[in-house]
Structures are given as structure tokens and as C-alpha cells.
Design a protein around this motif. Structure first.
Motif, mmCIF file in Angstrom:
data_model
loop_
_atom_site.group_PDB
_atom_site.id
_atom_site.type_symbol
_atom_site.label_atom_id
_atom_site.label_comp_id
_atom_site.label_asym_id
_atom_site.label_seq_id
_atom_site.Cartn_x
_atom_site.Cartn_y
_atom_site.Cartn_z
ATOM 1 N N HIS A 191 19.538 17.096 -2.143
ATOM 2 C CA HIS A 191 19.039 15.720 -2.772
ATOM 3 C C HIS A 191 18.571 15.173 -1.374
ATOM 4 N N LEU A 192 19.323 15.028 -0.357
ATOM 5 C CA LEU A 192 18.997 14.154 0.711
ATOM 6 C C LEU A 192 17.752 14.569 1.615
ATOM 7 N N ARG A 193 17.624 15.760 1.618
ATOM 8 C CA ARG A 193 16.705 16.806 2.434
ATOM 9 C C ARG A 193 15.292 16.603 1.443
ATOM 10 N N VAL B 41 0.967 -1.255 0.236
ATOM 11 C CA VAL B 41 0.070 -0.144 0.036
ATOM 12 C C VAL B 41 0.915 1.173 0.203
ATOM 13 N N ARG B 42 1.652 1.241 1.166
ATOM 14 C CA ARG B 42 2.588 2.593 0.993
ATOM 15 C C ARG B 42 3.458 2.645 -0.328
ATOM 16 N N PRO B 43 3.459 3.892 -0.977
ATOM 17 C CA PRO B 43 4.329 4.086 -2.140
ATOM 18 C C PRO B 43 5.793 3.866 -1.995
ATOM 19 N N VAL B 44 6.385 3.504 -2.960
ATOM 20 C CA VAL B 44 7.728 3.226 -3.267
ATOM 21 C C VAL B 44 8.229 4.726 -3.876
ATOM 22 N N GLY B 45 9.071 5.575 -3.221
ATOM 23 C CA GLY B 45 9.696 6.640 -3.853
ATOM 24 C C GLY B 45 10.839 6.481 -4.810
ATOM 25 N N ILE B 46 10.879 7.117 -5.776
ATOM 26 C CA ILE B 46 11.821 6.956 -6.889
ATOM 27 C C ILE B 46 12.628 8.464 -7.114
ATOM 28 N N LEU B 47 13.780 8.522 -6.783
ATOM 29 C CA LEU B 47 14.647 9.724 -6.872
ATOM 30 C C LEU B 47 15.901 9.325 -7.922
ATOM 31 N N GLY B 48 15.988 9.960 -8.959
ATOM 32 C CA GLY B 48 16.781 9.648 -10.010
ATOM 33 C C GLY B 48 17.508 11.105 -10.139
ATOM 34 N N GLY B 49 18.838 10.881 -10.605
ATOM 35 C CA GLY B 49 19.578 12.142 -11.022
ATOM 36 C C GLY B 49 21.140 11.905 -11.274
#
Length: 223
Positions: A27-29, A10-18
Motif C-alpha cells: 500500500h505504502l509503496r 492545481v496539484r491533484p489530491v490522491g485518494i487511496l481507500g482500502g
């Protein structure tokens, strides 16, 4: 660290590319703020391998992977996904999301984390309309400056306006397709300014984690 095998359905998986050339506190904050606001199960950092939209990075894919690994160590919600950096080919977000969707299943909510500038330029991305069929998009914005349809170009507005939401629970109710603007305190830090400081012989300390500063100095990066 490889991608986790068990993900809350249920809880989303976040995707941070770069490019993460280098990764820094901005980025971290952003990742931490959005993980808290959206109750993300995890955030996957996905460094690009050979970016199609900019000049070659100053550090190798292996070096950028290691800097991300050092930067996120100790945060159990942050994970490194090295698939793009290891491929050696130009990385397209839509292709990466399609692979994650195949791996995690059709029901798992995915959430692409973007800064406001990146989101407003979304219509220049490779097969960008397909992104909405693969993930939600969370847009980090400065407090007091809400993301508005009027800021978007015609193509992006036509695609995104009806998808806008103000309720993080919408990201758990469906696997993809929503756009949520999230106010976060701005940190005026850029990888470009960090590289320039290092090249000029100045210390980048307190702009990025000490472990990353030490890695840059040890490997004589950005000189």
C-alpha cells in the motif's frame, strides 16, 4: 490526523481507500510511487468502515485507523482520513469522493489511486460511472504490462477508453475524468498472507512497518 485545510488548487489530491487489514508496504509503496509520478499535493488514506464487498475485517475500524496512522507517520505528503471507518456504515467510494469534492471545491483535481485488478473490476462498484465525474483514476500496473482496453469488460471499456491518457499533466488541467496508467515495481505482499502468517505464529516483519508489527503483536490481532 484530520484532512488538511489548505490544498494546492492545481496539484491533484490522491485518494487511496482500502480495508488496510493490515496496511503494508505494498500500500505504502503504491502511494509513494504514484505521488511522485503524478506530483500529488497529498495522498489521503481512507480506511473503510464496514466493507460491502468482503467479509468483516479481522481488526476493528479503530485498530485499522491506528495502524494506518502509525504506518504513514513521518511522511508529510500522507494523511489519514477517518470518515469511512468512523461512520460505522458501509462505505462507497462514490459517496466519499462526492463529499471530498464538496469540501475541496469544483476546481480541485482529485485522483483515485487503484491497483490494476481493482480498476478492471470497476464495473461492479456502486454507481461506478459517477466516479469519472468526481475524480481522475490512476491505475498502478506492472512495468512492461501496459493497461489496454482489450483487458476491460465491455461496459468499462465503453466508459474509460476515451478517457485514457499518458500525460500526468492532464490530471492538473482538469478536476476529473481522466484515466492514467502508471507503471510501478510490483511488491508481492497481501494483507491475507500477513494475517495467515500471524495466525500460524510466523513473523510478518519486513512486510509492513515495524510500528504496525508491534501494534499487531501488542493487541494480539489476527490470532
Amino acid at each position: 490526523m484530520t484532512a488538511t485545510s489548505e490544498v494546492n488548487p492545481v496539484r491533484p489530491v490522491g485518494i487511496l481507500g482500502g480495508t488496510f487489514d493490515p496496511i503494508h508496504f505494498g500500500h505504502l509503496r503504491l502511494a509513494e510511487e504514484l505521488a511522485q509520478q503524478l506530483d500529488l499535493a497529498e495522498v489521503r488514506f481512507i480506511p473503510s468502515g464496514r466493507p460491502w464487498h468482503r467479509d468483516a475485517p479481522g481488526a476493528t475500524p479503530e485498530q485499522r485507523l491506528e495502524m494506518v496512522r502509525l504506518a504513514i507517520a513521518g511522511n508529510p505528503r500522507f494523511h489519514l482520513d477517518g470518515r469511512e471507518a468512523s461512520s460505522g456504515a458501509p462505505g462507497y467510494t462514490v459517496e466519499t469522493l462526492a463529499k471530498l469534492r464538496q469540501e475541496l471545491g469544483a476546481a480541485q483535481p482529485l485522483c483515485l489511486l487503484l491497483g490494476a485488478d481493482a480498476f478492471l473490476g470497476l464495473a461492479t462498484w456502486h454507481h461506478w460511472r459517477e466516479l469519472f465525474k468526481l475524480a481522475h483514476i490512476a491505475v498502478a500496473q506492472r512495468p512492461g504490462f501496459p493497461l489496454q482496453a482489450a483487458q476491460m469488460g465491455d461496459e468499462l471499456r465503453a466508459e474509460a477508453e476515451s478517457r485514457m491518457s499518458s500525460d500526468p499533466r492532464d490530471l492538473q488541467a482538469t478536476p476529473c475524468g481522466k484515466v492514467l496508467a502508471c507503471p510501478i515495481p510490483p511488491l508481492d505482499i497481501s494483507a491475507t498472507s500477513i494475517r495467515s502468517a500471524v495466525k500460524a505464529g510466523k513473523s510478518p516483519r519486513y512486510l509492513l512497518p515495524d510500528a504496525v508489527v508491534d501494534y499487531i503483536q501488542t493487541h494480539h490481532l489476527y490470532r
